[in-house]
Design an enzyme around this catalytic site. Structure first.
Site, mmCIF file in Angstrom:
data_model
loop_
_atom_site.group_PDB
_atom_site.id
_atom_site.type_symbol
_atom_site.label_atom_id
_atom_site.label_comp_id
_atom_site.label_asym_id
_atom_site.label_seq_id
_atom_site.Cartn_x
_atom_site.Cartn_y
_atom_site.Cartn_z
ATOM 1 N N TYR A 183 13.176 58.712 -30.512
ATOM 2 C CA TYR A 183 12.499 60.122 -31.472
ATOM 3 C C TYR A 183 13.580 60.441 -31.592
ATOM 4 O O TYR A 183 14.153 61.320 -30.753
ATOM 5 C CB TYR A 183 11.326 60.928 -30.168
ATOM 6 C CG TYR A 183 10.437 59.711 -29.606
ATOM 7 C CD1 TYR A 183 10.222 58.858 -30.543
ATOM 8 C CD2 TYR A 183 9.742 60.558 -28.897
ATOM 9 C CE1 TYR A 183 8.715 57.931 -30.058
ATOM 10 C CE2 TYR A 183 8.360 59.320 -28.288
ATOM 11 C CZ TYR A 183 7.562 58.499 -28.965
ATOM 12 O OH TYR A 183 7.247 57.975 -28.446
ATOM 13 N N GLY A 196 -3.326 60.268 -33.300
ATOM 14 C CA GLY A 196 -2.096 60.099 -33.516
ATOM 15 C C GLY A 196 -1.832 60.720 -35.035
ATOM 16 O O GLY A 196 -2.654 61.963 -36.061
ATOM 17 N N PHE A 197 -1.179 59.902 -36.207
ATOM 18 C CA PHE A 197 -0.832 60.592 -37.253
ATOM 19 C C PHE A 197 -2.060 60.628 -38.152
ATOM 20 O O PHE A 197 -1.630 61.598 -39.532
ATOM 21 C CB PHE A 197 -0.064 59.671 -38.509
ATOM 22 C CG PHE A 197 1.711 59.759 -37.536
ATOM 23 C CD1 PHE A 197 2.240 60.733 -37.464
ATOM 24 C CD2 PHE A 197 1.592 57.961 -36.823
ATOM 25 C CE1 PHE A 197 3.641 60.719 -36.768
ATOM 26 C CE2 PHE A 197 3.153 58.430 -35.670
ATOM 27 C CZ PHE A 197 3.889 59.397 -35.874
ATOM 28 N N PRO A 245 -5.438 62.491 -37.513
ATOM 29 C CA PRO A 245 -6.058 62.601 -36.527
ATOM 30 C C PRO A 245 -8.027 62.324 -36.208
ATOM 31 O O PRO A 245 -7.968 61.902 -37.469
ATOM 32 C CB PRO A 245 -6.293 64.004 -36.426
ATOM 33 C CG PRO A 245 -4.656 64.285 -36.786
ATOM 34 C CD PRO A 245 -4.778 63.701 -38.477
ATOM 35 N N PHE A 289 -1.530 57.869 -28.760
ATOM 36 C CA PHE A 289 -1.979 58.550 -30.304
ATOM 37 C C PHE A 289 -3.793 58.654 -29.909
ATOM 38 O O PHE A 289 -5.332 58.371 -30.096
ATOM 39 C CB PHE A 289 -2.789 56.888 -31.327
ATOM 40 C CG PHE A 289 -1.484 56.888 -32.508
ATOM 41 C CD1 PHE A 289 -0.685 57.760 -31.881
ATOM 42 C CD2 PHE A 289 -0.935 56.372 -33.283
ATOM 43 C CE1 PHE A 289 0.756 57.645 -33.188
ATOM 44 C CE2 PHE A 289 -0.589 55.709 -33.967
ATOM 45 C CZ PHE A 289 0.379 56.184 -33.816
ATOM 46 N N PRO A 290 -4.233 59.154 -28.416
ATOM 47 C CA PRO A 290 -5.379 59.626 -28.264
ATOM 48 C C PRO A 290 -6.603 60.282 -29.159
ATOM 49 O O PRO A 290 -7.418 60.476 -29.242
ATOM 50 C CB PRO A 290 -5.033 60.136 -27.180
ATOM 51 C CG PRO A 290 -3.217 61.028 -27.240
ATOM 52 C CD PRO A 290 -3.446 59.981 -27.906
HETATM 53 N N1 NAP Z 1 3.816 53.808 -26.786
HETATM 54 C C1 NAP Z 1 3.746 54.380 -27.454
HETATM 55 O O1 NAP Z 1 4.307 52.875 -29.165
HETATM 56 C C2 NAP Z 1 3.603 55.654 -28.545
HETATM 57 C C3 NAP Z 1 3.555 54.950 -30.186
HETATM 58 C C4 NAP Z 1 2.902 56.768 -30.604
HETATM 59 C C5 NAP Z 1 3.453 57.842 -29.457
HETATM 60 N N2 NAP Z 1 3.103 57.368 -28.573
HETATM 61 C C6 NAP Z 1 3.532 58.445 -27.472
HETATM 62 O O2 NAP Z 1 2.495 59.285 -27.249
HETATM 63 C C7 NAP Z 1 1.780 60.915 -27.395
HETATM 64 C C8 NAP Z 1 0.799 60.667 -28.438
HETATM 65 O O3 NAP Z 1 0.324 60.688 -29.713
HETATM 66 P P1 NAP Z 1 0.571 61.347 -30.866
HETATM 67 O O4 NAP Z 1 1.484 62.530 -30.200
HETATM 68 O O5 NAP Z 1 1.615 60.366 -31.363
HETATM 69 O O6 NAP Z 1 -1.040 61.407 -31.354
HETATM 70 P P2 NAP Z 1 -1.781 61.669 -30.347
HETATM 71 O O7 NAP Z 1 -2.249 62.813 -28.926
HETATM 72 O O8 NAP Z 1 -3.164 61.365 -30.939
HETATM 73 O O9 NAP Z 1 -2.506 63.478 -32.205
HETATM 74 C C9 NAP Z 1 -1.112 64.349 -32.259
HETATM 75 C C10 NAP Z 1 -1.604 65.387 -33.469
HETATM 76 O O10 NAP Z 1 -2.867 65.468 -33.193
HETATM 77 C C11 NAP Z 1 -2.239 67.080 -33.743
HETATM 78 N N3 NAP Z 1 -2.659 67.673 -32.947
HETATM 79 C C12 NAP Z 1 -2.638 67.611 -31.005
HETATM 80 N N4 NAP Z 1 -3.642 68.745 -30.159
HETATM 81 C C13 NAP Z 1 -5.054 69.336 -31.190
HETATM 82 C C14 NAP Z 1 -5.610 69.790 -31.356
HETATM 83 N N5 NAP Z 1 -5.776 70.292 -30.066
HETATM 84 N N6 NAP Z 1 -6.784 70.338 -32.218
HETATM 85 C C15 NAP Z 1 -5.751 69.649 -33.495
HETATM 86 N N7 NAP Z 1 -4.637 68.998 -33.835
HETATM 87 C C16 NAP Z 1 -4.262 68.268 -32.774
HETATM 88 C C17 NAP Z 1 -0.851 67.175 -33.360
HETATM 89 O O11 NAP Z 1 -0.923 68.086 -34.171
HETATM 90 P P3 NAP Z 1 -0.096 69.439 -33.980
HETATM 91 O O12 NAP Z 1 1.581 69.035 -33.652
HETATM 92 O O13 NAP Z 1 -0.292 70.358 -35.375
HETATM 93 O O14 NAP Z 1 -0.963 70.138 -32.897
HETATM 94 C C18 NAP Z 1 -0.216 65.151 -34.283
HETATM 95 O O15 NAP Z 1 -0.291 66.223 -35.631
HETATM 96 C C19 NAP Z 1 3.473 60.531 -28.445
HETATM 97 O O16 NAP Z 1 3.547 61.912 -28.194
HETATM 98 C C20 NAP Z 1 4.430 59.811 -27.618
HETATM 99 O O17 NAP Z 1 5.011 60.647 -26.627
HETATM 100 C C21 NAP Z 1 3.303 56.543 -27.870
#
Ligand code: NAP
Length: 295
Positions: free
Chosen positions: A65, A219-220, A222, A215-216
């Site tokens: 990252y 992810g990209f 929402p 992507f709980p």
């Molecule tokens: N193993 C793998 O292949 C893999 C792949 C992807 C990700 N990951 C890990 O999984 C973690 C979680 O995934 P992710 O961050 O990609 O996706 P995510 O948690 O599903 O969603 C993140 C997105 O949601 C928004 N968000 C977060 N909280 C919110 C809220 N309360 N209200 C409205 N929008 C909200 C964030 O924007 P804002 O910044 O504006 O809040 C961001 O755009 C990553 O940080 C990474 O550590 C692992």
């Protein structure tokens, strides 16, 4: 720590590592496209400190990252790390200058990846390392991962890695990894609308192995659903809080690592641990995955 319950504690199987079930995913702390520094590095540092002050004990990261950026920010914000903080990282990718995501899966590349993580996080050993299978999504890359898991087992024997997990894997790949090492966690794409792993989650729960959805919140892209919004409205919560609470209710081995670069969203996400969903509400939310497409 505030009164937030964070969904309670979970201990990775066969380890002394206990985390609160709502953690934090650090991918959003890098710059746009998960490349380079964030627009506001001070805000990123402040966000991590706030997360830990609020009781987060599980941070998910990867040295690819940024690359390196996210780990360096974690180190700047939190080193020396407080007792009980578990940093989970991933190996299996590299980021060339064109910003693409390429596999880094030879034993030599995996060892180099461990050293990158150790150096940038300022650690002598990594608590948990996931081997991340490259490919767009869950189950797209079938095939043996034995060589990579054996390479991680070797690094574990050298004392550089404490525990091993797998990511973006099929059930067959999890089972294969388990013939080589004790797998403590599986990190795959999963959320209210994307439920390919339902059977795997139940199987891992029976074994006490953590399931950590990436992507709980979608992810990209929402999550968006009229059912989710309506349930949230009735509960006086936000749709994202309900999406996280649904995951916590889904299975006791579910650990959350929602990603955000916003302090307000961080606080909102941590509060999701307070939401109790009735069986009727859970059934309503389950229907989202059955719908042709969330609207
Ligand atoms: N193993 C793998 O292949 C893999 C792949 C992807 C990700 N990951 C890990 O999984 C973690 C979680 O995934 P992710 O961050 O990609 O996706 P995510 O948690 O599903 O969603 C993140 C997105 O949601 C928004 N968000 C977060 N909280 C919110 C809220 N309360 N209200 C409205 N929008 C909200 C964030 O924007 P804002 O910044 O504006 O809040 C961001 O755009 C990553 O940080 C990474 O550590 C692992």
């Amino acid at each position: 720590m505030s009164e937030v319950t964070l969904g309670g504690p979970f201990t990775f199987p066969g380890t002394s590592l206990t985390v609160q079930r709502i953690g934090y995913g650090a991918m959003q702390l890098a710059g746009p496209g998960v490349w380079g520094p964030p627009n506001d590095p001070d805000a990123a540092v402040a966000l991590l400190r706030e997360a830990v002050a609020e009781g987060v004990t599980h941070i998910d990261t990867a040295d690819y990252y940024g690359p390196h950026v996210t780990n360096q920010i974690i180190r700047q914000a939190l080193h020396p790390y407080p007792a009980g903080l578990v940093i989970v990282t991933k190996l299996g990718a590299r980021r060339p200058a064109d910003h693409s995501w390429q596999p880094a899966i030879t034993p030599k590349e995996l060892e180099a990846g461990v050293h990158d993580n150790l150096r940038n996080l300022g650690l002598d050993a990594l608590d948990v390392v996931n081997y991340r299978v490259m490919g767009a999504g869950h189950g797209t890359e079938e095939g043996s991962i034995a060589e990579q898991i054996a390479a991680l087992a070797n690094l574990q024997r050298k004392g550089l890695i404490r525990h091993i997990g797998v990511s973006n894997v099929t059930a067959a790949q999890v089972a294969e990894a388990q013939t080589i090492v004790a797998v403590v966690c599986v990190q795959n794409q999963y959320n209210l609308a994307h439920r390919h792993d339902d059977a795997l989650i139940d199987d891992l729960a029976r074994q006490g192995i953590a399931y950590v959805p990436f992507f709980p919140l979608g992810g990209f892209s929402p999550l968006q659903s009229s059912t989710l919004s309506s349930v949230a409205g009735h509960l006086g919560a936000t749709p994202m809080q309900v999406a996280l609470a649904w995951l916590l209710h889904r299975s006791p081995n579910m650990l959350l690592i929602p990603g955000t670069s916003s302090l307000a969203h961080l606080r909102e996400n941590l509060e999701a641990g307070r939401l109790r969903l009735s069986p009727k509400t859970l059934a309503e939310l389950d229907g989202i995955a059955d719908a042709p497409r969330p609207d």
